[in-house]
Enzyme design. Structure first.
Site, mmCIF file in Angstrom:
data_model
loop_
_atom_site.group_PDB
_atom_site.id
_atom_site.type_symbol
_atom_site.label_atom_id
_atom_site.label_comp_id
_atom_site.label_asym_id
_atom_site.label_seq_id
_atom_site.Cartn_x
_atom_site.Cartn_y
_atom_site.Cartn_z
ATOM 1 N N CYS A 10 0.848 -1.201 0.000
ATOM 2 C CA CYS A 10 0.000 0.000 0.000
ATOM 3 C C CYS A 10 0.884 1.251 0.000
ATOM 4 C CB CYS A 10 -0.938 0.012 1.204
ATOM 5 S SG CYS A 10 -2.352 -1.098 1.022
ATOM 6 N N ASP B 112 10.459 -6.889 -8.380
ATOM 7 C CA ASP B 112 10.710 -7.441 -7.052
ATOM 8 C C ASP B 112 12.102 -7.000 -6.606
ATOM 9 O OD1 ASP B 112 9.473 -10.185 -5.399
ATOM 10 O OD2 ASP B 112 11.488 -9.467 -4.921
ATOM 11 N N HIS C 220 -0.469 -10.406 -4.196
ATOM 12 C CA HIS C 220 0.423 -10.062 -5.310
ATOM 13 C C HIS C 220 0.687 -11.307 -6.136
ATOM 14 C CE1 HIS C 220 2.772 -11.120 -1.753
ATOM 15 N NE2 HIS C 220 3.647 -11.674 -2.577
ATOM 16 N N HIS D 190 3.487 -12.948 -8.513
ATOM 17 C CA HIS D 190 4.849 -12.933 -9.031
ATOM 18 C C HIS D 190 4.766 -13.264 -10.523
ATOM 19 C CE1 HIS D 190 6.885 -13.182 -5.017
ATOM 20 N NE2 HIS D 190 5.744 -13.767 -4.683
HETATM 21 P P1 5GP Z 1 5.839 -13.290 -0.984
HETATM 22 O O1 5GP Z 1 7.019 -13.820 -0.199
HETATM 23 O O2 5GP Z 1 4.831 -12.646 -0.056
HETATM 24 O O3 5GP Z 1 5.223 -14.263 -1.938
HETATM 25 O O4 5GP Z 1 6.424 -12.160 -1.924
HETATM 26 C C1 5GP Z 1 6.785 -10.914 -1.443
HETATM 27 C C2 5GP Z 1 7.821 -10.372 -2.391
HETATM 28 O O5 5GP Z 1 7.933 -8.997 -2.157
HETATM 29 C C3 5GP Z 1 9.216 -10.983 -2.193
HETATM 30 O O6 5GP Z 1 9.637 -11.612 -3.390
HETATM 31 C C4 5GP Z 1 10.078 -9.775 -1.825
HETATM 32 O O7 5GP Z 1 11.352 -9.813 -2.423
HETATM 33 C C5 5GP Z 1 9.249 -8.611 -2.330
HETATM 34 N N1 5GP Z 1 9.412 -7.377 -1.575
HETATM 35 C C6 5GP Z 1 9.371 -7.241 -0.205
HETATM 36 N N2 5GP Z 1 9.516 -5.957 0.144
HETATM 37 C C7 5GP Z 1 9.638 -5.259 -1.040
HETATM 38 C C8 5GP Z 1 9.819 -3.871 -1.324
HETATM 39 O O8 5GP Z 1 9.880 -3.012 -0.460
HETATM 40 N N3 5GP Z 1 9.913 -3.531 -2.632
HETATM 41 C C9 5GP Z 1 9.836 -4.456 -3.646
HETATM 42 N N4 5GP Z 1 9.945 -3.997 -4.882
HETATM 43 N N5 5GP Z 1 9.664 -5.767 -3.395
HETATM 44 C C10 5GP Z 1 9.562 -6.164 -2.116
HETATM 45 ZN ZN ZN Z 2 -1.798 -3.277 1.225
#
Ligand code: 5GP
Ligand code: ZN
Length: 114
Positions: free
Chosen positions: A7, A30, A100, A102
């Protein structure tokens, strides 16, 4: 949502390398890429995960999918092939609780699983 990192990206409170944006959807790189190209596609309206979102904002899921499709055609991704993944719950690797997707693209993507 006040403490949600995605957000904050939507609201411009923390920076991100934005690659796509429309009224509903945003996509950015990412911060820890797991493939040559690794983007995160999100809806601007906060929902914790896909299961919640399908319930609360099913139209939003379609909006994200359309954005991914559009983006894949504008770039080389459609041609090269790509993968769409969403993690639901900590044991599946979810670490950010704002839905989200990927979007991963590489010369060769290994099989997923473990
Ligand atoms: P999840 O682990 O929830 O499936 O994916 C979260 C993703 O968000 C991870 O791949 C992580 O590298 C990415 N991520 C976490 N914090 C940030 C951020 O501040 N900026 C960006 N661009 N990616 C983020
Ligand atoms: Zn949010």
């Amino acid at each position: 949502m006040i403490d949600c990192i995605f957000c904050k990206i939507v609201n411009g409170k923390i920076p991100a390398e934005i690659v796509f944006e429309n009224d509903h959807v945003m996509a950015f790189r990412d911060i820890q890429p797991q493939a040559r190209e690794h983007f995160l596609f999100i809806h601007k309206a906060h929902q914790a995960d896909l299961v919640e979102m399908v319930h609360e904002n099913p139209e939003g899921v379609l909006q994200i999918m359309k954005a991914i499709g559009e983006f894949s055609k504008k770039t080389k991704m459609k041609e090269n092939g790509f993968r769409v993944v969403t993690n639901i719950g900590r044991s599946a690797g979810q670490s950010v609780f704002h839905t989200h997707f990927h979007v991963l693209s590489d010369n060769h993507l290994g099989r997923f699983g473990k």
